[in-house]
Motif scaffolding. Sequence first.
Motif, PDB file in Angstrom:
ATOM      1  N   VAL A 166      -2.574 -16.565   5.597  1.00  0.00           N
ATOM      2  CA  VAL A 166      -3.675 -16.655   4.636  1.00  0.00           C
ATOM      3  C   VAL A 166      -3.377 -17.751   3.618  1.00  0.00           C
ATOM      4  O   VAL A 166      -2.272 -17.826   3.068  1.00  0.00           O
ATOM      5  N   ALA A 167      -4.375 -18.608   3.370  1.00  0.00           N
ATOM      6  CA  ALA A 167      -4.274 -19.630   2.329  1.00  0.00           C
ATOM      7  C   ALA A 167      -5.146 -19.204   1.149  1.00  0.00           C
ATOM      8  O   ALA A 167      -6.351 -18.966   1.315  1.00  0.00           O
ATOM      9  N   LEU A 168      -4.556 -19.096  -0.026  1.00  0.00           N
ATOM     10  CA  LEU A 168      -5.315 -18.775  -1.229  1.00  0.00           C
ATOM     11  C   LEU A 168      -6.038 -20.023  -1.723  1.00  0.00           C
ATOM     12  O   LEU A 168      -5.737 -21.139  -1.277  1.00  0.00           O
ATOM     13  N   PRO A 169      -7.009 -19.885  -2.630  1.00  0.00           N
ATOM     14  CA  PRO A 169      -7.759 -21.050  -3.108  1.00  0.00           C
ATOM     15  C   PRO A 169      -6.862 -22.176  -3.607  1.00  0.00           C
ATOM     16  O   PRO A 169      -5.723 -21.949  -4.038  1.00  0.00           O
ATOM     17  N   ALA A 170      -7.391 -23.398  -3.548  1.00  0.00           N
ATOM     18  CA  ALA A 170      -6.601 -24.586  -3.892  1.00  0.00           C
ATOM     19  C   ALA A 170      -6.041 -24.513  -5.311  1.00  0.00           C
ATOM     20  O   ALA A 170      -4.970 -25.052  -5.592  1.00  0.00           O
ATOM     21  N   ALA A 171      -6.760 -23.865  -6.206  1.00  0.00           N
ATOM     22  CA  ALA A 171      -6.287 -23.768  -7.586  1.00  0.00           C
ATOM     23  C   ALA A 171      -4.988 -22.982  -7.673  1.00  0.00           C
ATOM     24  O   ALA A 171      -4.176 -23.189  -8.571  1.00  0.00           O
ATOM     25  N   VAL A 172      -4.771 -22.056  -6.709  1.00  0.00           N
ATOM     26  CA  VAL A 172      -3.551 -21.251  -6.680  1.00  0.00           C
ATOM     27  C   VAL A 172      -2.449 -21.975  -5.917  1.00  0.00           C
ATOM     28  O   VAL A 172      -1.277 -21.930  -6.277  1.00  0.00           O
ATOM     29  N   ASP A 173      -2.830 -22.665  -4.831  1.00  0.00           N
ATOM     30  CA  ASP A 173      -1.893 -23.484  -4.052  1.00  0.00           C
ATOM     31  C   ASP A 173      -0.757 -22.639  -3.476  1.00  0.00           C
ATOM     32  O   ASP A 173       0.412 -23.021  -3.533  1.00  0.00           O
ATOM     33  N   VAL A 174      -1.116 -21.484  -2.906  1.00  0.00           N
ATOM     34  CA  VAL A 174      -0.127 -20.571  -2.347  1.00  0.00           C
ATOM     35  C   VAL A 174      -0.611 -20.117  -0.976  1.00  0.00           C
ATOM     36  O   VAL A 174      -1.808 -19.931  -0.754  1.00  0.00           O
ATOM     37  N   GLU A 175       0.341 -19.942  -0.069  1.00  0.00           N
ATOM     38  CA  GLU A 175       0.039 -19.444   1.265  1.00  0.00           C
ATOM     39  C   GLU A 175       0.835 -18.173   1.531  1.00  0.00           C
ATOM     40  O   GLU A 175       1.942 -17.999   1.007  1.00  0.00           O
ATOM     41  N   LEU A 176       0.272 -17.306   2.382  1.00  0.00           N
ATOM     42  CA  LEU A 176       0.879 -16.012   2.666  1.00  0.00           C
ATOM     43  C   LEU A 176       0.999 -15.801   4.166  1.00  0.00           C
ATOM     44  O   LEU A 176       0.165 -16.268   4.941  1.00  0.00           O
ATOM     45  N   ALA A 177       2.038 -15.094   4.537  1.00  0.00           N
ATOM     46  CA  ALA A 177       2.131 -14.503   5.875  1.00  0.00           C
ATOM     47  C   ALA A 177       2.173 -13.001   5.649  1.00  0.00           C
ATOM     48  O   ALA A 177       3.168 -12.467   5.145  1.00  0.00           O
ATOM     49  N   VAL A 178       1.089 -12.325   5.963  1.00  0.00           N
ATOM     50  CA  VAL A 178       0.942 -10.899   5.651  1.00  0.00           C
ATOM     51  C   VAL A 178       1.371 -10.083   6.860  1.00  0.00           C
ATOM     52  O   VAL A 178       0.659 -10.011   7.866  1.00  0.00           O
ATOM     53  N   GLY A 179       2.537  -9.467   6.784  1.00  0.00           N
ATOM     54  CA  GLY A 179       3.040  -8.659   7.894  1.00  0.00           C
ATOM     55  C   GLY A 179       2.398  -7.292   7.940  1.00  0.00           C
ATOM     56  O   GLY A 179       2.160  -6.676   6.897  1.00  0.00           O
ATOM     57  N   HIS A 180       2.119  -6.828   9.154  1.00  0.00           N
ATOM     58  CA  HIS A 180       1.600  -5.470   9.296  1.00  0.00           C
ATOM     59  C   HIS A 180       2.604  -4.434   8.801  1.00  0.00           C
ATOM     60  O   HIS A 180       2.237  -3.283   8.531  1.00  0.00           O
ATOM     61  N   ASN A 181       3.871  -4.823   8.694  1.00  0.00           N
ATOM     62  CA  ASN A 181       4.921  -3.904   8.254  1.00  0.00           C
ATOM     63  C   ASN A 181       5.046  -3.828   6.738  1.00  0.00           C
ATOM     64  O   ASN A 181       5.982  -3.221   6.215  1.00  0.00           O
ATOM     65  N   GLY A 182       4.124  -4.446   6.002  1.00  0.00           N
ATOM     66  CA  GLY A 182       4.150  -4.353   4.545  1.00  0.00           C
ATOM     67  C   GLY A 182       5.015  -5.397   3.873  1.00  0.00           C
ATOM     68  O   GLY A 182       5.176  -5.359   2.652  1.00  0.00           O
ATOM     69  N   ARG A 183       5.577  -6.327   4.617  1.00  0.00           N
ATOM     70  CA  ARG A 183       6.337  -7.436   4.041  1.00  0.00           C
ATOM     71  C   ARG A 183       5.420  -8.658   3.999  1.00  0.00           C
ATOM     72  O   ARG A 183       4.873  -9.060   5.043  1.00  0.00           O
ATOM     73  N   VAL A 184       5.268  -9.230   2.818  1.00  0.00           N
ATOM     74  CA  VAL A 184       4.386 -10.378   2.636  1.00  0.00           C
ATOM     75  C   VAL A 184       5.222 -11.579   2.209  1.00  0.00           C
ATOM     76  O   VAL A 184       5.920 -11.519   1.185  1.00  0.00           O
ATOM     77  N   TRP A 185       5.158 -12.640   2.988  1.00  0.00           N
ATOM     78  CA  TRP A 185       5.867 -13.873   2.653  1.00  0.00           C
ATOM     79  C   TRP A 185       4.960 -14.744   1.800  1.00  0.00           C
ATOM     80  O   TRP A 185       3.804 -14.982   2.149  1.00  0.00           O
ATOM     81  N   ILE A 186       5.478 -15.228   0.667  1.00  0.00           N
ATOM     82  CA  ILE A 186       4.707 -16.050  -0.264  1.00  0.00           C
ATOM     83  C   ILE A 186       5.400 -17.392  -0.407  1.00  0.00           C
ATOM     84  O   ILE A 186       6.603 -17.453  -0.687  1.00  0.00           O
ATOM     85  N   GLN A 187       4.661 -18.461  -0.220  1.00  0.00           N
ATOM     86  CA  GLN A 187       5.233 -19.790  -0.368  1.00  0.00           C
ATOM     87  C   GLN A 187       4.197 -20.750  -0.921  1.00  0.00           C
ATOM     88  O   GLN A 187       2.992 -20.513  -0.831  1.00  0.00           O
ATOM     89  N   ARG A 188       4.694 -21.822  -1.503  1.00  0.00           N
ATOM     90  CA  ARG A 188       3.828 -22.894  -1.970  1.00  0.00           C
ATOM     91  C   ARG A 188       3.189 -23.576  -0.767  1.00  0.00           C
ATOM     92  O   ARG A 188       3.830 -23.769   0.267  1.00  0.00           O
ATOM     93  N   ALA A 189       1.922 -23.939  -0.885  1.00  0.00           N
ATOM     94  CA  ALA A 189       1.258 -24.675   0.180  1.00  0.00           C
ATOM     95  C   ALA A 189       1.939 -26.032   0.350  1.00  0.00           C
ATOM     96  O   ALA A 189       2.148 -26.758  -0.626  1.00  0.00           O
TER      97      ALA A 189
END
Length: 217
Positions: A166-189
């Motif tokens: 998932v890519a959040l809006p450009a103003a946030v500039d953050v991307e996610l990998a949302v695991g079904h196991n409840g672990r969410v990876w957050i990184q800068r775009a």
Amino acid sequence: MASVVVPGDTVAPNDENVMRGHGTYVAGASLVSCGAGRVVRVNKLASVQPVGGRYRGSVGDLVVGTVIEVTARSWKVDVGAARRATLALSSVTLPDDAQRVRTHADARAMRTLYDEGDVVVCEVQAVHGDGQIHLHARSNRYGKLANGAVVAVNPHLVRRLRSHFVALPAAVDVELAVGHNGRVWIQRALPASWLAAEAVEAAGGAGEADAALSAAA
């Protein structure tokens, strides 16, 4: 019918249009919940999904986990399940993207792919009856993640999405990998110039998932 139930609540009427699923029992003319959770209907099947508990795994799930142990020909990965998941050497993409039988040299070089403490994104390949989860990372979308952080949430709060990158809006500039196991990876775009350089230098395999995350998002 309530979407969230506690023990003793009516889930659905007990008739020919409803099949009893996990977390329910028949009491007279009703299908009743035997635990607290969310009612899930799939065609005629009615079940109650718990609001707590460990991740159980389902084939095709995207999961984010941490490598705990490197064994002879596999990695043990903590995905929040009751048992550590297994990622076999034969289930990953080699650094040169070669399609061949894994050799003894590949087994000796496993730590160059993933080492203890590495965060990886994988897909659930199989779930056995004893709860053992087997993973694979055969696509360049999967592999080691870097330059970000993991946030843990209740896995029962994660909805199934068309894409779990998932890519959040450009103003946030953050991307996610949302695991079904409840672990969410957050990184800068990642900037486009970085992705272009990565595409030129990369040969596939471990370490490419962070770039693939930007490409997929």
